[in-house]
Enzyme design. Sequence first.
Site, PDB file in Angstrom:
ATOM      1  N   CYS A  79       0.818  -1.212   0.000  1.00  0.00           N
ATOM      2  CA  CYS A  79       0.000   0.000   0.000  1.00  0.00           C
ATOM      3  C   CYS A  79       0.859   1.272   0.000  1.00  0.00           C
ATOM      4  O   CYS A  79       1.519   1.561  -0.980  1.00  0.00           O
ATOM      5  CB  CYS A  79      -1.004  -0.061   1.137  1.00  0.00           C
ATOM      6  SG  CYS A  79      -2.435   0.991   0.810  1.00  0.00           S
ATOM      7  N   HIS A 173      -3.232  -4.737   1.647  1.00  0.00           N
ATOM      8  CA  HIS A 173      -2.571  -5.227   2.857  1.00  0.00           C
ATOM      9  C   HIS A 173      -2.754  -6.735   2.940  1.00  0.00           C
ATOM     10  O   HIS A 173      -3.835  -7.190   3.294  1.00  0.00           O
ATOM     11  CB  HIS A 173      -3.207  -4.593   4.096  1.00  0.00           C
ATOM     12  CG  HIS A 173      -3.012  -3.116   4.170  1.00  0.00           C
ATOM     13  ND1 HIS A 173      -1.990  -2.533   4.866  1.00  0.00           N
ATOM     14  CD2 HIS A 173      -3.708  -2.101   3.608  1.00  0.00           C
ATOM     15  CE1 HIS A 173      -2.064  -1.222   4.749  1.00  0.00           C
ATOM     16  NE2 HIS A 173      -3.104  -0.935   3.981  1.00  0.00           N
ATOM     17  N   GLU A 175      -1.117  -8.396   5.126  1.00  0.00           N
ATOM     18  CA  GLU A 175      -0.775  -8.698   6.521  1.00  0.00           C
ATOM     19  C   GLU A 175      -1.976  -8.554   7.453  1.00  0.00           C
ATOM     20  O   GLU A 175      -1.972  -9.101   8.559  1.00  0.00           O
ATOM     21  CB  GLU A 175       0.383  -7.802   6.994  1.00  0.00           C
ATOM     22  CG  GLU A 175       0.047  -6.339   7.288  1.00  0.00           C
ATOM     23  CD  GLU A 175      -0.138  -5.465   6.058  1.00  0.00           C
ATOM     24  OE1 GLU A 175      -0.067  -5.984   4.924  1.00  0.00           O
ATOM     25  OE2 GLU A 175      -0.379  -4.261   6.241  1.00  0.00           O
TER      26      GLU A 175
HETATM   27  N1  GLN Z   1      -3.485   6.477   0.791  1.00  0.00           N
HETATM   28  C1  GLN Z   1      -2.279   6.197   1.506  1.00  0.00           C
HETATM   29  C2  GLN Z   1      -1.087   6.925   0.898  1.00  0.00           C
HETATM   30  O1  GLN Z   1      -1.201   7.666   0.004  1.00  0.00           O
HETATM   31  C3  GLN Z   1      -1.998   4.698   1.532  1.00  0.00           C
HETATM   32  C4  GLN Z   1      -3.008   3.974   2.396  1.00  0.00           C
HETATM   33  C5  GLN Z   1      -2.507   2.708   3.026  1.00  0.00           C
HETATM   34  O2  GLN Z   1      -1.304   2.431   3.106  1.00  0.00           O
HETATM   35  N2  GLN Z   1      -3.421   1.915   3.537  1.00  0.00           N
HETATM   36  O3  GLN Z   1       0.002   6.764   1.311  1.00  0.00           O
END
Ligand code: GLN
Length: 190
Positions: A79, A173, A175
Amino acid sequence: MVRVGVLALQGGVSEHLEILRGLGVTTVEVRRPADLEGLDAIVLPGGESTVFDKLARAFGLAGPLKAGIEAGLPTLATCAGLIYLARRVLDAAPGQQTLEVLDVTVARNAFGSQLDSFETRLQVEGVAEPAPATFIRAPVVTEIGPDAHGVCRLDDGRTVGVQQGAITGYAFHPEESGDPRLHIAWLNSW
Ligand code: GLN
């Protein structure tokens, strides 16, 4: 014993530590350049990529981390971690910088707000059965350079996992569910 760092500036650090420790891996929380010494690999968790950027630059970590990954340090990014590796970011915050080590374009917050979070199961290249995937303000990969390739897609065809050499990045994610199979696949990929 394998020694894996988890970037611990902010975000979902503990879930990755727990999965890795459960697999018998020695873990190191990475906040300062010295924490990178002696690592066999590193995990960049989810969280907020703009905060990773600010803190990593403030702690003098961004340069050594980029150099390590460019030199081949195996890396798993989830992410915000994926965003932080990407060479190009759509909808970046003003002044937001990334490590620019993964030759992809990612679109931040491609699924809407926190309220649009969802869970699904995804078929991932190299993993036998579909694995649980949690999307929280997740990005998508909109462009993949010649050295990288997609390893999983949503039903609508959008790419949400990529690999480039020793780097694996997921928009979601893996995890959150506690299912260790994507971590195992990554540990076996280098
Ligand atoms: N939207 C977040 C970002 O720009 C990422 C979100 C997440 O890691 N769950 O970093």
